[in-house]
Write a protein that holds these residues in place. Structure first.
Motif, PDB file in Angstrom:
ATOM      1  N   UNK A   1       0.779  -1.124   0.015  1.00 33.11           N
ATOM      2  CA  UNK A   1       0.155   0.014  -0.038  1.00 33.11           C
ATOM      3  C   UNK A   1       0.778   1.428   0.059  1.00 33.11           C
ATOM      4  N   UNK A   2       0.426   2.011  -0.864  1.00 33.37           N
ATOM      5  CA  UNK A   2       1.524   3.362  -0.861  1.00 33.37           C
ATOM      6  C   UNK A   2       0.373   4.627  -0.723  1.00 33.37           C
ATOM      7  N   UNK A   3       0.994   5.705  -0.073  1.00 26.36           N
ATOM      8  CA  UNK A   3       0.397   6.860   0.371  1.00 26.36           C
ATOM      9  C   UNK A   3       0.239   6.993   1.807  1.00 26.36           C
ATOM     10  N   UNK A   4       0.060   8.502   1.733  1.00 23.89           N
ATOM     11  CA  UNK A   4       0.232   8.829   3.328  1.00 23.89           C
ATOM     12  C   UNK A   4      -1.378   8.503   3.973  1.00 23.89           C
ATOM     13  N   UNK A   5      -1.333   8.093   5.098  1.00 24.12           N
ATOM     14  CA  UNK A   5      -2.493   7.917   6.031  1.00 24.12           C
ATOM     15  C   UNK A   5      -3.766   8.531   5.720  1.00 24.12           C
ATOM     16  N   UNK A   6      -3.465   9.817   5.406  1.00 17.51           N
ATOM     17  CA  UNK A   6      -4.724  10.642   5.417  1.00 17.51           C
ATOM     18  C   UNK A   6      -5.317  10.736   3.858  1.00 17.51           C
ATOM     19  N   UNK A   7      -4.568  10.239   2.846  1.00 15.50           N
ATOM     20  CA  UNK A   7      -4.877  10.366   1.421  1.00 15.50           C
ATOM     21  C   UNK A   7      -6.082   9.343   1.134  1.00 15.50           C
ATOM     22  N   UNK A   8      -6.832   9.582  -0.090  1.00 15.92           N
ATOM     23  CA  UNK A   8      -7.796   8.797  -0.309  1.00 15.92           C
ATOM     24  C   UNK A   8      -7.390   7.762  -1.133  1.00 15.92           C
ATOM     25  N   UNK A   9      -7.661   6.517  -0.874  1.00 18.79           N
ATOM     26  CA  UNK A   9      -7.452   5.407  -1.624  1.00 18.79           C
ATOM     27  C   UNK A   9      -7.690   5.120  -3.040  1.00 18.79           C
ATOM     28  N   UNK A  10      -6.813   4.877  -3.756  1.00 19.18           N
ATOM     29  CA  UNK A  10      -7.359   4.656  -5.318  1.00 19.18           C
ATOM     30  C   UNK A  10      -8.351   3.590  -5.565  1.00 19.18           C
ATOM     31  N   UNK A  11      -8.967   3.347  -6.423  1.00 20.50           N
ATOM     32  CA  UNK A  11      -9.865   2.395  -6.610  1.00 20.50           C
ATOM     33  C   UNK A  11      -9.200   0.810  -6.829  1.00 20.50           C
ATOM     34  N   UNK A  12      -8.078   0.884  -7.476  1.00 22.97           N
ATOM     35  CA  UNK A  12      -7.334  -0.203  -7.532  1.00 22.97           C
ATOM     36  C   UNK A  12      -6.738  -0.953  -6.241  1.00 22.97           C
ATOM     37  N   UNK A  13      -6.436   0.352  -5.479  1.00 22.31           N
ATOM     38  CA  UNK A  13      -5.775  -0.114  -4.153  1.00 22.31           C
ATOM     39  C   UNK A  13      -6.992  -0.942  -3.206  1.00 22.31           C
ATOM     40  N   UNK A  14      -8.299  -0.334  -3.197  1.00 23.80           N
ATOM     41  CA  UNK A  14      -9.482  -0.719  -2.626  1.00 23.80           C
ATOM     42  C   UNK A  14      -9.529  -2.380  -3.062  1.00 23.80           C
ATOM     43  N   UNK A  15      -9.654  -2.514  -4.509  1.00 20.32           N
ATOM     44  CA  UNK A  15      -9.806  -3.656  -5.033  1.00 20.32           C
ATOM     45  C   UNK A  15      -8.702  -5.014  -4.399  1.00 20.32           C
ATOM     46  N   UNK A  16      -7.464  -4.400  -4.611  1.00 19.69           N
ATOM     47  CA  UNK A  16      -6.376  -5.186  -4.245  1.00 19.69           C
ATOM     48  C   UNK A  16      -6.372  -5.687  -2.847  1.00 19.69           C
ATOM     49  N   UNK A  17      -6.913  -4.841  -2.061  1.00 20.01           N
ATOM     50  CA  UNK A  17      -6.870  -5.117  -0.321  1.00 20.01           C
ATOM     51  C   UNK A  17      -8.184  -6.073  -0.254  1.00 20.01           C
ATOM     52  N   UNK A  18      -9.224  -5.917  -1.019  1.00 19.40           N
ATOM     53  CA  UNK A  18     -10.497  -6.657  -0.811  1.00 19.40           C
ATOM     54  C   UNK A  18     -10.019  -7.949  -1.307  1.00 19.40           C
ATOM     55  N   UNK A  19      -9.202  -8.167  -2.494  1.00 18.71           N
ATOM     56  CA  UNK A  19      -9.097  -9.588  -3.148  1.00 18.71           C
ATOM     57  C   UNK A  19      -7.940 -10.185  -2.160  1.00 18.71           C
ATOM     58  N   UNK A  20      -7.018  -9.412  -1.576  1.00 20.70           N
ATOM     59  CA  UNK A  20      -5.868  -9.963  -0.663  1.00 20.70           C
ATOM     60  C   UNK A  20      -6.678 -10.668   0.511  1.00 20.70           C
ATOM     61  N   UNK A  21      -7.552 -10.011   1.047  1.00 21.59           N
ATOM     62  CA  UNK A  21      -8.320 -10.481   2.271  1.00 21.59           C
ATOM     63  C   UNK A  21      -9.043 -11.619   1.980  1.00 21.59           C
ATOM     64  N   UNK A  22      -9.722 -11.723   0.761  1.00 20.12           N
ATOM     65  CA  UNK A  22     -10.338 -12.662   0.522  1.00 20.12           C
ATOM     66  C   UNK A  22      -9.406 -14.044   0.405  1.00 20.12           C
ATOM     67  N   UNK A  23      -8.323 -13.986  -0.360  1.00 12.24           N
ATOM     68  CA  UNK A  23      -7.432 -15.041  -0.498  1.00 12.24           C
ATOM     69  C   UNK A  23      -6.770 -15.462   1.015  1.00 12.24           C
ATOM     70  N   UNK A  24      -6.825 -14.756   1.696  1.00 13.99           N
ATOM     71  CA  UNK A  24      -6.190 -15.073   3.102  1.00 13.99           C
ATOM     72  C   UNK A  24      -7.203 -15.610   3.907  1.00 13.99           C
ATOM     73  N   UNK A  25      -8.687 -15.776   3.336  1.00 12.21           N
ATOM     74  CA  UNK A  25      -9.570 -16.453   4.159  1.00 12.21           C
ATOM     75  C   UNK A  25      -9.988 -17.496   3.447  1.00 12.21           C
ATOM     76  N   UNK A  26      -9.327 -17.873   2.406  1.00 16.56           N
ATOM     77  CA  UNK A  26      -9.753 -19.237   1.668  1.00 16.56           C
ATOM     78  C   UNK A  26      -9.276 -20.362   2.262  1.00 16.56           C
TER      79      UNK A  26
END
Length: 65
Positions: free
Chosen positions: A39-64
């Motif tokens: 994840x790149x960016x400062x804590x207060x920055x808005x997340x880019x759509x691709x970052x949100x998708x990447x995080x969601x996908x990674x969390x889903x993979x970790x729970x499989x």
């Protein structure tokens, strides 16, 4: 309204990911089951759509399994 970087990080930590460091504004997270995400960016920055998708996908993979 996009999530903030701090919210993505909180979601990753809640899912069991551990911050393994990084350079500058980049943070690397690893889950014990294998998935990694950067994840790149400062804590207060808005997340880019691709970052949100990447995080969601990674969390889903970790729970499989």
């Amino acid at each position: 309204m996009p999530k903030k970087i701090r919210q993505l990080i909180a979601d990753l930590r809640k899912a069991g990911f551990v911050n393994t460091g990084g350079k500058g504004s980049h943070r690397n997270f690893k889950h014990p089951k294998g998935p990694r995400v950067t994840i790149s960016g400062k804590l207060g920055d808005d997340a880019k759509p691709f970052q949100e998708k990447l995080v969601d996908k990674s969390i889903e993979e970790s729970q499989d399994d």
